[in-house]
Motif scaffolding. Structure first.
Motif, PDB file in Angstrom:
ATOM      1  N   ARG A  24     -10.129  13.544  -0.929  1.00 30.31           N
ATOM      2  CA  ARG A  24      -9.007  13.207  -0.047  1.00 30.31           C
ATOM      3  C   ARG A  24      -9.449  12.139   0.951  1.00 30.31           C
ATOM      4  O   ARG A  24      -8.703  11.243   1.295  1.00 30.31           O
ATOM      5  N   TRP A  25     -10.686  12.230   1.425  1.00 31.37           N
ATOM      6  CA  TRP A  25     -11.226  11.220   2.343  1.00 31.37           C
ATOM      7  C   TRP A  25     -11.333   9.870   1.635  1.00 31.37           C
ATOM      8  O   TRP A  25     -11.006   8.833   2.218  1.00 31.37           O
ATOM      9  N   ALA A  26     -11.752   9.859   0.386  1.00 28.66           N
ATOM     10  CA  ALA A  26     -11.816   8.600  -0.379  1.00 28.66           C
ATOM     11  C   ALA A  26     -10.418   7.994  -0.518  1.00 28.66           C
ATOM     12  O   ALA A  26     -10.227   6.785  -0.341  1.00 28.66           O
ATOM     13  N   HIS A  27      -9.443   8.824  -0.834  1.00 30.50           N
ATOM     14  CA  HIS A  27      -8.062   8.349  -0.926  1.00 30.50           C
ATOM     15  C   HIS A  27      -7.610   7.780   0.418  1.00 30.50           C
ATOM     16  O   HIS A  27      -7.024   6.697   0.479  1.00 30.50           O
ATOM     17  N   THR A  28      -7.870   8.486   1.482  1.00 34.66           N
ATOM     18  CA  THR A  28      -7.471   8.061   2.822  1.00 34.66           C
ATOM     19  C   THR A  28      -8.048   6.696   3.166  1.00 34.66           C
ATOM     20  O   THR A  28      -7.346   5.826   3.697  1.00 34.66           O
ATOM     21  N   GLN A  29      -9.310   6.492   2.860  1.00 37.14           N
ATOM     22  CA  GLN A  29      -9.932   5.193   3.135  1.00 37.14           C
ATOM     23  C   GLN A  29      -9.264   4.082   2.321  1.00 37.14           C
ATOM     24  O   GLN A  29      -9.055   2.975   2.815  1.00 37.14           O
ATOM     25  N   GLY A  30      -8.916   4.388   1.077  1.00 33.87           N
ATOM     26  CA  GLY A  30      -8.222   3.405   0.246  1.00 33.87           C
ATOM     27  C   GLY A  30      -6.839   3.078   0.786  1.00 33.87           C
ATOM     28  O   GLY A  30      -6.413   1.913   0.768  1.00 33.87           O
ATOM     29  N   VAL A  31      -6.125   4.091   1.265  1.00 33.48           N
ATOM     30  CA  VAL A  31      -4.799   3.861   1.850  1.00 33.48           C
ATOM     31  C   VAL A  31      -4.929   2.991   3.096  1.00 33.48           C
ATOM     32  O   VAL A  31      -4.128   2.068   3.304  1.00 33.48           O
ATOM     33  N   ALA A  32      -5.942   3.234   3.901  1.00 32.62           N
ATOM     34  CA  ALA A  32      -6.154   2.411   5.100  1.00 32.62           C
ATOM     35  C   ALA A  32      -6.477   0.962   4.718  1.00 32.62           C
ATOM     36  O   ALA A  32      -5.982   0.028   5.364  1.00 32.62           O
ATOM     37  N   ARG A  33      -7.252   0.760   3.659  1.00 27.23           N
ATOM     38  CA  ARG A  33      -7.522  -0.611   3.189  1.00 27.23           C
ATOM     39  C   ARG A  33      -6.229  -1.280   2.732  1.00 27.23           C
ATOM     40  O   ARG A  33      -5.981  -2.449   3.020  1.00 27.23           O
ATOM     41  N   GLY A  34      -5.403  -0.519   2.023  1.00 26.46           N
ATOM     42  CA  GLY A  34      -4.121  -1.053   1.570  1.00 26.46           C
ATOM     43  C   GLY A  34      -3.214  -1.405   2.734  1.00 26.46           C
ATOM     44  O   GLY A  34      -2.540  -2.448   2.720  1.00 26.46           O
ATOM     45  N   ALA A  35      -3.191  -0.570   3.744  1.00 22.79           N
ATOM     46  CA  ALA A  35      -2.376  -0.841   4.930  1.00 22.79           C
ATOM     47  C   ALA A  35      -2.898  -2.073   5.667  1.00 22.79           C
ATOM     48  O   ALA A  35      -2.117  -2.924   6.107  1.00 22.79           O
ATOM     49  N   ALA A  36      -4.218  -2.185   5.789  1.00 24.94           N
ATOM     50  CA  ALA A  36      -4.814  -3.347   6.468  1.00 24.94           C
ATOM     51  C   ALA A  36      -4.482  -4.648   5.727  1.00 24.94           C
ATOM     52  O   ALA A  36      -4.297  -5.691   6.357  1.00 24.94           O
ATOM     53  N   ALA A  37      -4.379  -4.574   4.414  1.00 29.34           N
ATOM     54  CA  ALA A  37      -4.047  -5.770   3.625  1.00 29.34           C
ATOM     55  C   ALA A  37      -2.625  -6.258   3.891  1.00 29.34           C
ATOM     56  O   ALA A  37      -2.299  -7.407   3.610  1.00 29.34           O
ATOM     57  N   LEU A  38      -1.797  -5.397   4.453  1.00 28.52           N
ATOM     58  CA  LEU A  38      -0.409  -5.759   4.771  1.00 28.52           C
ATOM     59  C   LEU A  38      -0.282  -6.386   6.156  1.00 28.52           C
ATOM     60  O   LEU A  38       0.823  -6.703   6.602  1.00 28.52           O
TER      61      LEU A  38
END
Length: 187
Positions: A24-38
């Motif tokens: 879940r932490w790995a997913h969370t970090q990926g979601v944050a990277r995706g949000a930062a890309a926006l």
């Protein structure tokens, strides 16, 4: 550059998820990277968007999972324990069409009463988009593939399986709106 709010959010999420729920932490970090890309689309709101991305699944943490519905549990934790900004809390509470899942769980009225959806549709869309374009392991994916993975993991006749299938048209419309906003940005 990491700002104060997103750095704080990262610490909170990491403290709650890294050891007890590493995937879940790995997913969370990926979601944050995706949000930062926006960020080019959401420059004015990128701080709250990235913070919400870090915190969107904090309600899964074993110590916080009181109702078993992670958007509600996470939002309550942020509101009650951290006195977090209402806008951020409402994003966490309502990410990825949480009202539809809340309805499946008999918690819709409770979620709506405590945490009304933000008026900023595109910001809410951005968090959903970042979530639905990230695999459980934190890698990029497509919304179609993510929905299929969720149905396969939980089963089509479970609460989560029913909810995500019901939400699919809305998720796809959300993805289209965010991708259109990204494409409209000057290069």
């Amino acid at each position: 550059m990491v700002n104060h709010l997103s750095a704080w959010a990262r610490r909170i999420a990491q403290n709650q998820l890294e050891t007890s729920l590493p995937r879940r932490w790995a997913h969370t970090q990926g979601v944050a990277r995706g949000a930062a890309a926006l960020e080019p689309v959401f420059a004015a709101d990128s701080e709250v968007l990235v913070a919400a991305a870090f915190l969107h699944d904090v309600g899964y943490a074993p110590l916080l999972a009181l109702t078993g519905f992670h958007p509600l549990d996470g939002a309550r934790f942020l509101r009650d324990e951290h006195r977090t900004d209402e806008r951020l809390v409402r994003l966490v509470a309502n990410h990825t069409f949480a009202l539809l899942e809340a309805e499946e769980r008999g918690l819709r009225a409770e979620l709506e009463a405590e945490f009304p959806i933000l008026d900023d549709q595109l910001l809410t869309d951005a968090l959903t988009y970042a979530d639905m374009t990230t695999t459980p392991d934190g890698a990029p994916t497509t919304p179609h593939a993510r929905i299929a993975e969720i149905v396969a993991r939980y089963g089509p006749d479970t609460v989560v399986g029913r909810f995500i299938q019901r939400a699919e048209p809305e998720i796809m419309a959300t993805a289209a709106r965010v991708e259109q906003a990204v494409a409209a940005q000057p290069r």
